[in-house]
Design an enzyme around this catalytic site. Structure first.
Site, PDB file in Angstrom:
ATOM      1  N   TYR A 123       8.225   7.171  -3.747  1.00  0.00           N
ATOM      2  CA  TYR A 123       9.102   7.764  -2.738  1.00  0.00           C
ATOM      3  C   TYR A 123       9.875   8.963  -3.286  1.00  0.00           C
ATOM      4  CZ  TYR A 123       8.545   3.802   0.486  1.00  0.00           C
ATOM      5  OH  TYR A 123       8.065   2.865   1.346  1.00  0.00           O
ATOM      6  N   LYS A 190       3.628  -4.279 -10.898  1.00  0.00           N
ATOM      7  CA  LYS A 190       2.172  -4.441 -10.947  1.00  0.00           C
ATOM      8  C   LYS A 190       1.745  -3.849 -12.293  1.00  0.00           C
ATOM      9  CE  LYS A 190      -1.759  -5.412  -8.808  1.00  0.00           C
ATOM     10  NZ  LYS A 190      -2.173  -6.698  -8.249  1.00  0.00           N
ATOM     11  N   ASP A 223       1.918  -8.868  -5.760  1.00  0.00           N
ATOM     12  CA  ASP A 223       1.097  -9.594  -4.778  1.00  0.00           C
ATOM     13  C   ASP A 223       1.389 -11.091  -4.811  1.00  0.00           C
ATOM     14  OD1 ASP A 223       0.041  -9.124  -7.271  1.00  0.00           O
ATOM     15  OD2 ASP A 223      -2.024  -8.850  -6.615  1.00  0.00           O
ATOM     16  N   ASP A 247      10.929  -1.678  -0.598  1.00  0.00           N
ATOM     17  CA  ASP A 247      10.942  -1.381   0.837  1.00  0.00           C
ATOM     18  C   ASP A 247      10.148  -2.446   1.583  1.00  0.00           C
ATOM     19  OD1 ASP A 247      11.270  -0.080   3.207  1.00  0.00           O
ATOM     20  OD2 ASP A 247       9.921   1.584   2.767  1.00  0.00           O
TER      21      ASP A 247
END
Ligand code: NAD
Length: 364
Positions: A123, A190, A223, A247
């Site tokens: 972002y 991740k 995940d 987000d």
């Protein structure tokens, strides 16, 4: 007297902002509102959705309450929300998600706090348009540096994650946990795939955690976290994440507590604070006096605490809690069916809360 910048926003923003302003005023806390328009309509009038006067007002007043602002998808101006966060260095997005008794949800007793890094990651707004000269240069440079081939018809968004910003947000998560007697911080990443960005986030979070031996620390891959939040949300307490995952997980957590209509938030930096709901401008309901103002009102309660008005915050919290528990004066999204004819309007919700506050002027 507190001086607060109020940004009504666009779409349904002005309706919920008015409701929030009225109930906050009804607590009796003396506030002067510096009303500053921003967003889609202002873009048409002033050529920018975020005029400098809005930023100057927040810089002067230090605190703002903000309605949602529309961001055109894929074209047009960049997000006002992202620009505000970057301009004011509001590095932390704090989003508590707590179940209110009486809400129709699949889960009970959810009590999570999502802490999202607000200034970098995908972002950051560093993007290169498909086919542009700069995208071409970048593609060549990457080939030269890494040997990796990016297809020439690619658009590119850059994902920077720094030690500085990670340390700052993870420290915030631990300090928040200490102040609010929370037990565990989970850092999300991740790092198995993105070794140099998310890997750095994880490594830095582990280092910071060593300074807080009184609070449990763990990490989770994004995940896996999403699946576990749906299956076993009670395993989690305070969750700290880079911008993009933060987000998405904020909305997931809002879903656990009954939807966006009940999810408040605060964007915090060292100097300034902007309080706003998690949800967007829901433009299809604009002008219908229909949407739920509670997320913005709950953001207002966070603001009252930030202003050092805990008694007013507590009274408003009690009034909102009782309104939700009764289930009568709530908007369509909190009724068993969205077309329920007994659903309250936005302004009726504010009226009902004000009545509760007036009925219990001393907080009894
Ligand atoms: P949204 O949150 O505006 O709406 C999604 C759906 O959630 C709505 O259709 C509605 O069904 C429901 N909803 C949202 N707020 C509600 C409320 N207060 N009461 C009842 N139901 C509510 O998300 P979107 O449609 O993805 O985004 C609309 C616009 O808002 C976009 O331009 C987006 O960029 C912007 N946005 C702004 C902010 C912000 O200002 N902080 C945050 C998110 C999205």
């Amino acid at each position: 007297m507190h001086k607060i910048t109020l940004i009504p926003g666009d779409g349904t923003g002005p309706e919920i902002s008015e409701a929030a302003k009225r109930v906050i005023e009804a607590t009796g806390v003396p506030i002067t509102w510096d009303i500053q328009e921003a967003g889609q309509d202002i873009f048409e009038k002033e050529g920018t959705p975020l005029p400098q006067r809005v930023i100057d007002s927040i810089k002067k007043n230090k605190v703002a309450l903000k309605g949602p602002v529309t961001t055109p998808v894929g074209k047009g101006f960049r997000s006002v929300n992202v620009a505000l966060r970057q301009n004011l260095d509001l590095f932390c997005c704090l989003r508590p998600c707590k179940t209110f008794k009486g809400t129709r949800t699949r889960y009970e007793d959810i009590d999570l706090v999502i802490i999202r890094e607000n200034t970098e990651d995908l972002y950051a707004g560093i993007e290169f348009n498909k086919g542009s000269e700069d995208a071409g240069k970048l593609i060549s440079l990457i080939k030269e540096l890494s040997g990796k081939v990016i297809r020439p018809d690619s658009g590119i968004s850059i994902k920077p994650i720094s030690v500085f910003a990670t340390e700052r947000i993870v420290k915030f998560a631990f300090e928040f946990s200490r102040r609010n007697k929370r037990k565990k911080v989970t850092a999300v990443h991740k790092a198995n795939i993105m070794k140099y960005s998310d890997g750095l986030f994880l490594e830095t979070a582990r280092e910071v955690a060593k300074g807080y031996p009184d609070i449990e620390f763990e990490d989770k891959i994004i995940d896996n976290l999403c699946m576990q939040l749906v299956q076993k949300p009670e395993l989690y307490d305070v969750i700290v994440l880079p911008n993009l995952y933060g987000d998405i997980v904020s909305d997931l957590a809002a879903g656990l507590i009954g939807g966006l209509g009940l999810a408040p938030g605060a964007n915090l930096g060292d100097e300034f604070a902007v309080f706003e709901a998690v949800h967007g401008s829901a433009p299809k309901y604009k002008g219908l006096n229909k949407v739920n103002p509670l997320a913005m009102i709950l953001s207002g309660i966070m603001m009252l605490r930030h202003l050092g008005e805990p008694r007013a915050a507590e009274r408003l919290d009690t009034a909102v809690t009782s309104l939700i528990a009764e289930g009568k004066h709530v908007t369509y999204d909190m009724k068993p069916r969205p077309d329920d004819p007994t659903a309250a309007t936005t302004s009726m919700v504010a009226d009902a809360i004000i009545e509760k506050l007036n009925y219990s002027p001393n907080g009894n």
